[in-house]
Write a protein that holds these residues in place. Structure first.
Motif, mmCIF file in Angstrom:
data_model
loop_
_atom_site.group_PDB
_atom_site.id
_atom_site.type_symbol
_atom_site.label_atom_id
_atom_site.label_comp_id
_atom_site.label_asym_id
_atom_site.label_seq_id
_atom_site.Cartn_x
_atom_site.Cartn_y
_atom_site.Cartn_z
ATOM 1 N N GLU A 608 -13.447 -72.593 -50.741
ATOM 2 C CA GLU A 608 -14.474 -71.451 -50.841
ATOM 3 C C GLU A 608 -14.510 -71.276 -52.595
ATOM 4 O O GLU A 608 -15.848 -71.029 -53.207
ATOM 5 C CB GLU A 608 -14.120 -70.192 -50.339
ATOM 6 C CG GLU A 608 -13.828 -70.220 -48.830
ATOM 7 C CD GLU A 608 -15.063 -70.865 -47.966
ATOM 8 O OE1 GLU A 608 -16.190 -70.319 -47.861
ATOM 9 O OE2 GLU A 608 -14.859 -72.066 -47.607
ATOM 10 N N PHE A 609 -13.529 -71.137 -53.139
ATOM 11 C CA PHE A 609 -13.377 -71.454 -54.655
ATOM 12 C C PHE A 609 -14.362 -72.497 -54.898
ATOM 13 O O PHE A 609 -15.281 -72.423 -56.083
ATOM 14 C CB PHE A 609 -12.077 -71.170 -55.204
ATOM 15 C CG PHE A 609 -11.894 -71.618 -56.470
ATOM 16 C CD1 PHE A 609 -12.186 -70.393 -57.579
ATOM 17 C CD2 PHE A 609 -11.626 -72.705 -56.869
ATOM 18 C CE1 PHE A 609 -12.087 -70.931 -59.086
ATOM 19 C CE2 PHE A 609 -11.729 -73.099 -58.498
ATOM 20 C CZ PHE A 609 -11.828 -72.061 -59.462
ATOM 21 N N GLY A 610 -14.011 -73.648 -54.445
ATOM 22 C CA GLY A 610 -14.440 -74.981 -54.922
ATOM 23 C C GLY A 610 -15.935 -75.065 -54.753
ATOM 24 O O GLY A 610 -16.547 -75.519 -55.663
ATOM 25 N N LEU A 645 -15.853 -63.076 -56.718
ATOM 26 C CA LEU A 645 -14.590 -62.983 -56.165
ATOM 27 C C LEU A 645 -14.791 -63.942 -54.833
ATOM 28 O O LEU A 645 -15.462 -63.538 -53.861
ATOM 29 C CB LEU A 645 -14.304 -61.491 -55.684
ATOM 30 C CG LEU A 645 -14.064 -60.667 -56.699
ATOM 31 C CD1 LEU A 645 -13.856 -59.330 -56.185
ATOM 32 C CD2 LEU A 645 -12.920 -60.947 -57.624
ATOM 33 N N SER A 646 -14.246 -65.250 -54.891
ATOM 34 C CA SER A 646 -14.206 -66.152 -53.692
ATOM 35 C C SER A 646 -13.515 -65.541 -52.567
ATOM 36 O O SER A 646 -12.670 -64.577 -52.659
ATOM 37 C CB SER A 646 -13.930 -67.356 -54.109
ATOM 38 O OG SER A 646 -14.416 -67.901 -55.423
ATOM 39 N N ASP A 647 -13.812 -65.884 -51.380
ATOM 40 C CA ASP A 647 -13.198 -65.437 -50.134
ATOM 41 C C ASP A 647 -11.625 -65.733 -50.540
ATOM 42 O O ASP A 647 -11.164 -66.784 -51.038
ATOM 43 C CB ASP A 647 -13.592 -66.633 -49.177
ATOM 44 C CG ASP A 647 -12.997 -66.198 -47.843
ATOM 45 O OD1 ASP A 647 -12.467 -65.115 -47.659
ATOM 46 O OD2 ASP A 647 -12.900 -67.083 -46.955
ATOM 47 N N GLY A 648 -11.008 -64.667 -50.030
ATOM 48 C CA GLY A 648 -9.593 -64.754 -50.129
ATOM 49 C C GLY A 648 -8.820 -63.373 -50.268
ATOM 50 O O GLY A 648 -9.630 -62.398 -49.920
ATOM 51 N N SER A 649 -7.612 -63.175 -50.459
ATOM 52 C CA SER A 649 -6.871 -62.029 -50.443
ATOM 53 C C SER A 649 -6.350 -61.690 -51.920
ATOM 54 O O SER A 649 -5.770 -62.639 -52.619
ATOM 55 C CB SER A 649 -5.692 -62.143 -49.513
ATOM 56 O OG SER A 649 -4.846 -61.247 -49.577
ATOM 57 N N VAL A 670 -20.331 -57.457 -59.450
ATOM 58 C CA VAL A 670 -19.441 -58.075 -58.814
ATOM 59 C C VAL A 670 -20.115 -59.158 -57.425
ATOM 60 O O VAL A 670 -21.005 -58.265 -56.958
ATOM 61 C CB VAL A 670 -18.493 -57.305 -58.203
ATOM 62 C CG1 VAL A 670 -17.102 -57.773 -57.051
ATOM 63 C CG2 VAL A 670 -17.525 -56.556 -59.063
ATOM 64 N N ILE A 671 -19.991 -60.320 -57.373
ATOM 65 C CA ILE A 671 -20.307 -60.899 -56.171
ATOM 66 C C ILE A 671 -19.186 -61.128 -55.470
ATOM 67 O O ILE A 671 -18.158 -61.892 -55.527
ATOM 68 C CB ILE A 671 -20.855 -62.332 -56.686
ATOM 69 C CG1 ILE A 671 -22.218 -61.991 -57.517
ATOM 70 C CG2 ILE A 671 -21.597 -63.080 -55.255
ATOM 71 C CD1 ILE A 671 -22.830 -63.432 -58.011
ATOM 72 N N ALA A 672 -18.826 -60.367 -54.411
ATOM 73 C CA ALA A 672 -17.859 -60.600 -53.527
ATOM 74 C C ALA A 672 -18.264 -61.176 -52.141
ATOM 75 O O ALA A 672 -18.956 -60.875 -51.604
ATOM 76 C CB ALA A 672 -17.236 -59.111 -53.043
ATOM 77 N N MET A 673 -17.431 -62.167 -51.877
ATOM 78 C CA MET A 673 -17.728 -63.132 -50.946
ATOM 79 C C MET A 673 -16.785 -63.144 -49.668
ATOM 80 O O MET A 673 -15.493 -63.231 -49.948
ATOM 81 C CB MET A 673 -17.802 -64.664 -51.275
ATOM 82 C CG MET A 673 -18.615 -64.632 -52.373
ATOM 83 S SD MET A 673 -18.924 -66.366 -53.261
ATOM 84 C CE MET A 673 -19.848 -66.832 -52.045
#
Length: 835
Positions: A608-610, A645-649, A670-673
């Motif tokens: 997701e970051f990629g 903020l890519s998908d994650g914890s 903020v773009i939170a995914m």
């Protein structure tokens, strides 16, 4: 003469002696089978083989992002290699592809072997060297017999960047002794891992979409050969027994009997080899043949027998103790692979006539009669067809554009109903009657039959919905005048332009704005439709005015050079509109140039970051600062205005959360995914909450308790299938848009989201619900029974104002795998248009 003769005899003798003593990998590479081989050593060994043997030929077909070579090696008899081009052309001609039939040569079976699409599944590349050696070994008389009728195309490493990332790490942390215990660091790969390529894309999901350079270069070569068998060599969890065909259900309905039959042949043949060694294995589990972008399914839909081989090995490092107490080593893993792969070659050679007939019938029969319900697919004229045409061209799927008007009726993708419609000039038309008939139908057939809901991947990919274009599937073959391309007239820019207009309607729009921002050129975006003479500016449309850019030298040329890639741009000569939306009005909002910070590191989903990184770096070529989450405290947030903020914890402390809160309040975005949105859930000052009211929460909790009570009476055997009733492995879900808000600009009348998680939030209060799932929504693919109704009237994309800043919540990832074209535009909206 005698001296010359003796010298020649000596030279021949030395040459044959060298061939007879061809070094195996263990003799050439230090610690082969004990330590991972460096990629340059892999290349060195294959170069050695090509120098020493006349039965192998090298072709470099591309380079990776990190400038490593991508190579294939043709292995066959010297006679076959001498006729390689004739064999290739004849193979293509036999299935109606554009190639001229060459001089008569005997038909050969073509077997393509792909290794290490996932970089950390390194036993694949290790085994590729053993496979090549055994095929070339002068003393291997059996292999010589196979190669008389077989061309082997061997790709030892599809993903050299990921392989090298993993290999360098493993080498760096390895000591002299192996550590088979589970808790040694060589069994705990560090973020982001070696599985993925440079941009952290999973190349095994990219065969059809070809978003990555490795995929595009490889499949261009693949389509020049069209093999009858393709083997994709993988690894999985180290506790798993070896997997080989037959594949698991679901099997796509378009898969032919001859393809299934050869899977069964392979299963029997490989099992016999494994039984003799007392090696454990399984078949018909987990790995299905449905999603079209895998290394087994993409070849299958092109007429080959596509297959996956899986060895337990991920996380094993050099050696690991399995749960049964036995140790598995690199040598074990590569031996299992080499045995299975060589059996594939052997089986293909023995089944040559059956495979060739099945392969050719696959193509000819599909042209006589479409496999699916529909014969023609019509995509209404839309700027997003530019990217659609690029994808079709990469896959060599034929298409044309309408050059006349006509009436038709067909299945409407957006409504899932049969409707009458008008075909108009420049609509894109794809016919099932073409050489790539089956692949075209798989990609566009609207109702894929899923004969087993336990699917390994996403279950829907209807491309008109992915690209955000209106589409129809028509049962009959349309008789209408067509053309091969759309001609665009060159624009003559006058000496003095009041403002340029760039429509906001595809990824090229975002690329243009990216370049304008980086050039320091001010741009505005329309909030509502504005009319200037014969120019209509739609919401989101970009305006570049001379008034906003008084210091830009040679304004017309400077701006014109940047925006010319967008063929539908235009210009206006006055700021006075005919509908009271003048250039200087509040309708045209000045856009901020994003200053982007994106976090990476432990806890964040690599792919997701990629996807986000690839979008910024490659799709729109825009600068981004990437910081590890562990270094977040060192960041001065006020140097940025956008945080992704890519998908994650994210394990932020309360002080760090307050730091972000204050930054947002002062104008940050903020773009939170996906799961990153949990940072804002049920926190003071933010609108994000699972339930709209206390009553809704209590109702949901009661339903969950009732389900748990009912489960007490159910058998254990069906637990896996019952659990999927609450899941969405990957389905297309209809979303209603707030078309007045910038996050929805350019997306069309409806947005179809690819949903691959069960996350659902009630429509938010005191926020903009820019895209939400309506009651009775249209969907494609598998949606679990227990979750289907829960999705009614839940939000997918929302914007939460806080002070001078905003938080954009993305429950789904619009950049998923880089192929959801309308999602790329949605993300561009969040980055550039939402201020």
């Amino acid at each position: 003469m005698n001296k010359i003769f003796c010298a020649a005899v000596l030279l021949i003798t030395v040459s044959f002696s060298a061939l007879a003593q061809l070094k195996n990998p263990s003799e050439f590479i230090p610690n082969y089978g004990k330590q991972i081989t460096y990629y340059h050593q892999v290349e060195d060994y294959f170069n050695y083989l090509t120098e020493q043997s006349q039965s192998i030929k090298k072709q470099k077909y591309g380079v990776t992002n990190e400038q490593r070579n991508l190579n294939v090696y043709y292995i066959s008899t010297p006679e076959n290699l001498a006729n390689l081009e004739q064999i290739r052309n004849n193979n293509l001609a036999s299935i109606g592809l554009p190639a001229s039939k060459s001089a008569a040569v005997e038909d050969k079976i073509i077997v393509w072997l792909s290794f290490n699409v996932h970089g950390n599944e390194f036993a694949g590349t290790e085994s590729a060297m053993t496979v090549a050696y055994e095929l070339l070994n002068p003393s291997n008389e059996t292999a010589k017999q196979w190669l008389k009728n077989t061309i082997v195309i061997l790709d030892p490493c599809i993903n050299p960047d990921g392989y090298s990332r993993y290999g360098n790490w493993l080498r760096e942390i390895s000591g002299k002794k192996t550590h088979p215990g589970l808790y040694d660091r060589e069994h705990m790969e560090v973020w982001p891992g070696g599985r993925y390529n440079h941009y952290l894309f999973d190349l095994n999901r990219d065969w059809a979409w070809q978003t990555q350079v490795e995929s595009a270069q490889r499949i261009k070569l693949y389509n020049q050969w069209m093999p009858q068998v393709h083997t994709d060599v993988h690894e999985m969890s180290y506790n798993s027994p070896y997997f080989f065909p037959p594949a698991a259900e679901p099997l796509h309905e378009f898969i032919e009997k001859y393809q299934r039959d050869f899977h069964n042949v392979l299963g029997k043949n490989i099992s016999q080899k494994f039984d003799k060694q007392n090696w454990m294995y399984n078949t018909r589990e987990r790995f299905d043949l449905f999603y079209p972008s895998y290394g087994d399914t993409y070849p299958t839909y092109n007429g080959a027998v596509g297959l996956t081989l899986e060895q337990g090995g991920i996380g094993a490092g050099r050696e690991v103790t399995m749960e049964n107490g036995a140790n598995v080593t690199i040598k074990d893993r590569l031996a299992h692979h080499a045995t299975a792969v060589l059996t594939v070659v052997e089986s293909a050679a023995s089944q040559k006539e059956v495979l060739l007939k099945g392969f050719r019938d696959f193509h000819s029969n599909a042209r006589i009669k479409a496999k699916g319900v529909y014969n023609t697919y019509v995509l209404k004229n839309n700027p997003k067809l530019v990217q659609m045409a690029e994808m079709l061209t990469k896959n060599e799927i034929e298409f044309t554009y309408a050059d006349a008007s006509a009436s038709a009726s067909g299945f409407h993708y957006q409504t899932k109903k049969n409707e009458s419609f008008k075909i108009e000039p420049n609509d894109l038309i794809i016919k099932a009657d073409q050489p790539r008939s089956v692949l075209a139908q798989v990609l566009f057939e609207p109702n894929q039959k899923l004969n087993d809901s336990l699917s390994y991947d996403i279950t829907a990919w209807a491309l008109p919905l992915a690209y955000g274009v209106e589409g129809f599937a028509v049962k009959n073959t349309l008789q209408i005048k067509t053309k091969s391309k759309i001609e665009t007239a060159p624009k003559n820019i006058p000496a003095s332009v009041y403002a340029f207009y760039v429509p906001w309607n595809n990824r090229i729009s975002a690329q243009v704005v990216s370049q304008l921002h980086q050039a320091g050129i001010k741009v505005r975006s329309a909030m509502k439709k504005a009319v200037f003479g014969d120019i209509t500016i739609e919401p989101g449309g970009i305006i570049i005015s001379r008034a906003d850019n008084p210091k830009t030298a040679d304004f017309e040329k400077t701006v014109g050079d940047i925006i010319k890639v967008k063929s539908d741009y235009s210009f206006i000569t006055t700021g006075f509109s005919t509908n009271s939306k003048d250039i200087g009005s509040e309708n045209f909002v000045l856009l901020k140039a994003p200053k982007i910070l994106m976090l990476s590191g432990k806890g964040i989903a690599s792919t997701e970051f990629g996807a986000n990184w690839f979008y910024l770096d490659e799709t729109i070529s825009y600068p981004v600062s990437i910081v590890e989450t562990a270094n977040f405290n060192r960041v001065k947030l006020y140097n940025y205005n956008t945080l992704i903020l890519s998908d994650g914890s994210y394990d932020f402390s309360e002080d760090q959360k307050k730091k972000i809160d204050e930054w947002i309040k002062n104008g940050g975005k903020v773009i939170a995914m996906s799961s990153a949105i949990s940072l804002f859930q049920d926190r003071e000052g933010y609108a994000l909450s699972l339930f709209a009211s206390k009553e809704d929460k209590e109702k949901s909790e009661k339903e969950e308790k009732d389900i748990e009570l009912k489960k007490r009476f159910l058998d254990y055997e069906g637990v896996e299938r019952r659990e999927i009733s609450g899941t969405i492995p990957g389905a297309i879900i209809e979303n209603k848009l707030d078309k007045t808000y910038p996050l929805a600009f350019g997306l069309g009348n409806t947005y179809f989201s690819l949903k691959s998680n069960e996350r659902s939030f009630s429509l938010l209060k005191s926020a903009v619900n820019a895209a939400y799932i309506p009651k009775g929504y249209v969907s494609y693919g598998f949606v679990g029974h227990d979750i289907k109704n829960k999705l009614n009237e839940t939000v997918s994309f929302a914007v939460d104002k806080k002070g001078d800043g905003v938080v954009i919540y993305m429950m789904d990832n619009p950049l998923f795998r880089g192929f959801w074209e309308n999602g790329i535009l949605l993300f561009s909206n969040s980055l550039f248009l939402v201020n």
